[in-house]
Design an enzyme around this catalytic site. Structure first.
Site, PDB file in Angstrom:
ATOM      1  N   LYS A   1      10.281  -7.751  -1.260  1.00 42.97           N
ATOM      2  CA  LYS A   1      11.239  -7.965  -2.326  1.00 42.97           C
ATOM      3  C   LYS A   1      11.992  -6.673  -2.624  1.00 42.97           C
ATOM      4  O   LYS A   1      13.028  -6.674  -3.269  1.00 42.97           O
ATOM      5  CB  LYS A   1      10.513  -8.401  -3.623  1.00 42.97           C
ATOM      6  CG  LYS A   1       9.612  -9.575  -3.450  1.00 42.97           C
ATOM      7  CD  LYS A   1       8.725  -9.741  -4.728  1.00 42.97           C
ATOM      8  CE  LYS A   1       7.616 -10.734  -4.412  1.00 42.97           C
ATOM      9  NZ  LYS A   1       6.433 -10.505  -5.225  1.00 42.97           N
ATOM     10  N   GLY A   2      11.428  -5.561  -2.176  1.00 41.92           N
ATOM     11  CA  GLY A   2      11.915  -4.242  -2.581  1.00 41.92           C
ATOM     12  C   GLY A   2      13.383  -3.981  -2.309  1.00 41.92           C
ATOM     13  O   GLY A   2      14.051  -3.286  -3.063  1.00 41.92           O
TER      14      GLY A   2
ATOM     15  N   ASP B   1       8.243   4.943   4.537  1.00 42.18           N
ATOM     16  CA  ASP B   1       7.167   5.816   4.096  1.00 42.18           C
ATOM     17  C   ASP B   1       6.351   6.233   5.330  1.00 42.18           C
ATOM     18  O   ASP B   1       6.738   7.149   6.039  1.00 42.18           O
ATOM     19  CB  ASP B   1       6.351   5.048   3.052  1.00 42.18           C
ATOM     20  CG  ASP B   1       5.262   5.864   2.387  1.00 42.18           C
ATOM     21  OD1 ASP B   1       5.448   7.075   2.223  1.00 42.18           O
ATOM     22  OD2 ASP B   1       4.217   5.297   2.026  1.00 42.18           O
TER      23      ASP B   1
ATOM     24  N   PHE C   1       5.448   9.014  -5.500  1.00 39.02           N
ATOM     25  CA  PHE C   1       5.534   7.558  -5.607  1.00 39.02           C
ATOM     26  C   PHE C   1       6.687   7.195  -6.531  1.00 39.02           C
ATOM     27  O   PHE C   1       6.709   7.567  -7.699  1.00 39.02           O
ATOM     28  CB  PHE C   1       4.219   6.957  -6.098  1.00 39.02           C
ATOM     29  CG  PHE C   1       4.144   5.500  -5.779  1.00 39.02           C
ATOM     30  CD1 PHE C   1       3.742   5.070  -4.517  1.00 39.02           C
ATOM     31  CD2 PHE C   1       4.523   4.548  -6.717  1.00 39.02           C
ATOM     32  CE1 PHE C   1       3.713   3.720  -4.193  1.00 39.02           C
ATOM     33  CE2 PHE C   1       4.500   3.193  -6.402  1.00 39.02           C
ATOM     34  CZ  PHE C   1       4.093   2.780  -5.147  1.00 39.02           C
ATOM     35  N   VAL C   2       7.656   6.491  -5.977  1.00 31.99           N
ATOM     36  CA  VAL C   2       8.869   6.182  -6.731  1.00 31.99           C
ATOM     37  C   VAL C   2       8.962   4.695  -7.068  1.00 31.99           C
ATOM     38  O   VAL C   2       8.419   3.857  -6.356  1.00 31.99           O
ATOM     39  CB  VAL C   2      10.140   6.624  -5.961  1.00 31.99           C
ATOM     40  CG1 VAL C   2      10.224   8.137  -5.884  1.00 31.99           C
ATOM     41  CG2 VAL C   2      10.179   6.021  -4.570  1.00 31.99           C
TER      42      VAL C   2
ATOM     43  N   ASP D   1       8.524  -1.155  -6.560  1.00 32.17           N
ATOM     44  CA  ASP D   1       7.548  -1.511  -7.589  1.00 32.17           C
ATOM     45  C   ASP D   1       6.316  -0.619  -7.560  1.00 32.17           C
ATOM     46  O   ASP D   1       6.011   0.034  -6.571  1.00 32.17           O
ATOM     47  CB  ASP D   1       7.084  -2.956  -7.401  1.00 32.17           C
ATOM     48  CG  ASP D   1       6.139  -3.097  -6.199  1.00 32.17           C
ATOM     49  OD1 ASP D   1       6.566  -2.749  -5.076  1.00 32.17           O
ATOM     50  OD2 ASP D   1       4.989  -3.517  -6.390  1.00 32.17           O
TER      51      ASP D   1
ATOM     52  N   ARG E   1      10.556  -2.989 -10.794  1.00 33.82           N
ATOM     53  CA  ARG E   1      11.606  -3.258  -9.808  1.00 33.82           C
ATOM     54  C   ARG E   1      12.977  -3.295 -10.472  1.00 33.82           C
ATOM     55  O   ARG E   1      13.985  -2.962  -9.869  1.00 33.82           O
ATOM     56  CB  ARG E   1      11.370  -4.619  -9.122  1.00 33.82           C
ATOM     57  CG  ARG E   1      10.153  -4.679  -8.228  1.00 33.82           C
ATOM     58  CD  ARG E   1      10.186  -5.969  -7.409  1.00 33.82           C
ATOM     59  NE  ARG E   1       8.916  -6.254  -6.771  1.00 33.82           N
ATOM     60  CZ  ARG E   1       8.499  -5.739  -5.618  1.00 33.82           C
ATOM     61  NH1 ARG E   1       9.258  -4.886  -4.970  1.00 33.82           N
ATOM     62  NH2 ARG E   1       7.331  -6.062  -5.110  1.00 33.82           N
TER      63      ARG E   1
HETATM   64  P1  IMP Z   1       5.591   2.026   5.173  1.00 36.06           P
HETATM   65  O1  IMP Z   1       4.426   2.896   4.789  1.00 36.06           O
HETATM   66  O2  IMP Z   1       6.729   2.848   5.743  1.00 36.06           O
HETATM   67  O3  IMP Z   1       5.158   0.927   6.077  1.00 36.06           O
HETATM   68  O4  IMP Z   1       6.141   1.389   3.832  1.00 36.06           O
HETATM   69  C1  IMP Z   1       5.637   0.167   3.401  1.00 36.06           C
HETATM   70  C2  IMP Z   1       6.108  -0.229   2.049  1.00 36.06           C
HETATM   71  O5  IMP Z   1       5.381   0.541   1.104  1.00 36.06           O
HETATM   72  C3  IMP Z   1       7.557  -0.018   1.675  1.00 36.06           C
HETATM   73  O6  IMP Z   1       8.415  -1.018   2.148  1.00 36.06           O
HETATM   74  C4  IMP Z   1       7.430  -0.100   0.164  1.00 36.06           C
HETATM   75  O7  IMP Z   1       7.406  -1.456  -0.237  1.00 36.06           O
HETATM   76  C5  IMP Z   1       6.089   0.542  -0.084  1.00 36.06           C
HETATM   77  N1  IMP Z   1       6.245   1.923  -0.550  1.00 36.06           N
HETATM   78  C6  IMP Z   1       6.127   3.062   0.138  1.00 36.06           C
HETATM   79  N2  IMP Z   1       6.337   4.137  -0.643  1.00 36.06           N
HETATM   80  C7  IMP Z   1       6.614   3.652  -1.869  1.00 36.06           C
HETATM   81  C8  IMP Z   1       6.958   4.269  -3.129  1.00 36.06           C
HETATM   82  O8  IMP Z   1       7.049   5.485  -3.292  1.00 36.06           O
HETATM   83  N3  IMP Z   1       7.177   3.406  -4.155  1.00 36.06           N
HETATM   84  C9  IMP Z   1       7.101   2.061  -4.047  1.00 36.06           C
HETATM   85  N4  IMP Z   1       6.791   1.450  -2.895  1.00 36.06           N
HETATM   86  C10 IMP Z   1       6.557   2.237  -1.808  1.00 36.06           C
HETATM   87 MG    MG Z   2       9.128  -2.894   1.056  1.00 39.49          MG
END
Ligand code: IMP
Ligand code: MG
Length: 172
Positions: free
Chosen positions: A41-42, A101, A150-151, A157, A163
Site C-alpha cells: 500500500k506504501g 531498503d 525508520f521513516v 507506515d 501513511r
Molecule cells: P526492502 O527491505 O527493500 O525489501 O523493503 C521492504 C519494505 O519495507 C518497503 O517496501 C517498505 O514497505 C518497508 N520499509 C522499509 N524501510 C521502511 C521505513 O523506513 N519506513 C517504513 N517502511 C519501510
Molecule cells: Mg512497500
C-alpha cells in the site's frame, strides 16, 4: 503511547521533488506510453502524485507484495498478495515503490516482472536507503537518498499507522 515524529521532508519538498521526477520521466519516455505499477500500500500516495506530473500517456496497475518477517525487518522471502490486473506484454513498465531498503522486495519483484514479456521494466522509488542494501537493485529514478532511519508518512507506515501524513517524518 504517542510516537514522536520529526519532519524529514515537508509536503512542499516532497511534492516539488515528485514534480521533477515526473518531468524527467516524461522526457525519457517521450513518444511512448508508460505503464505505472504501484506497489500497495506504501506507494499509493506517491504513485498518484507522480502520475499527475507525467505528461506522456499513462496507464496504471497495482500489485501487493509482502515479505515474511516483522514490521520493521524484511526476511527476503517475498509473497505476491495481489498480482497485476492486466498483462504487461509489450509495455514500458515503471514500477513505483515507496522505499528501497534491503532491496529484497524489489530484487524479487523486478526479476518476476522481467519474465513477463514487457518492452522494458524500470524502477522509480520515492526513497532509497543504500546503507541498508542486502541485494543489488538498480533504482532508475530516486526521489531522495536517506540515511538509515525508520521513516513514515506519504504512504509509509509504522504498524499500519501514519501513511496519511502529508510529509515524510522520522520516528524518534
Ligand atoms: P526492502 O527491505 O527493500 O525489501 O523493503 C521492504 C519494505 O519495507 C518497503 O517496501 C517498505 O514497505 C518497508 N520499509 C522499509 N524501510 C521502511 C521505513 O523506513 N519506513 C517504513 N517502511 C519501510
Ligand atoms: Mg512497500
Amino acid at each position: 503511547m504517542k510516537d514522536k515524529i520529526s519532519v524529514l521532508y515537508t509536503e512542499e519538498e516532497v511534492n516539488a521533488r515528485i514534480k521533477e521526477l515526473g518531468e524527467e520521466i516524461s522526457r525519457d519516455y517521450a513518444g511512448r506510453s508508460v505503464h505505472l505499477v504501484g506497489i500497495l500500500k506504501g506507494a499509493t500516495f506517491f504513485t498518484c502524485e507522480l502520475a499527475k506530473r507525467i505528461t506522456v500517456p499513462v496507464t496504471l496497475d497495482f500489485m501487493s507484495v509482502s515479505s515474511y518477517g516483522n514490521s520493521t525487518e524484511s526476511s527476503g522471502v517475498v509473497k505476491i498478495n495481489k498480482d497485476l490486473d492486466e498483462p504487461i506484454e509489450g509495455l514500458d513498465v515503471l514500477v513505483v515503490e515507496d522505499i528501497v531498503d534491503t532491496g529484497n522486495t524489489l530484487s524479487y519483484l523486478l526479476d518476476n516482472l522481467g519474465k513477463r514479456g514487457s518492452a522494458s521494466v524500470k524502477l522509480c522509488a520515492l526513497l532509497n536507503k543504500p546503507e541498508r542494501r542486502l541485494k543489488d537493485v538498480n533504482v532508475d529514478y530516486t526521489g531522495f537518498i536517506i540515511p538509515d532511519a525508520f521513516v513514515v508518512g506519504y504512504g509509509l507506515d509504522y504498524a499500519q499507522k501514519y501513511r496519511n501524513l502529508p510529509y515524510i517524518g522520522i520516528i524518534e
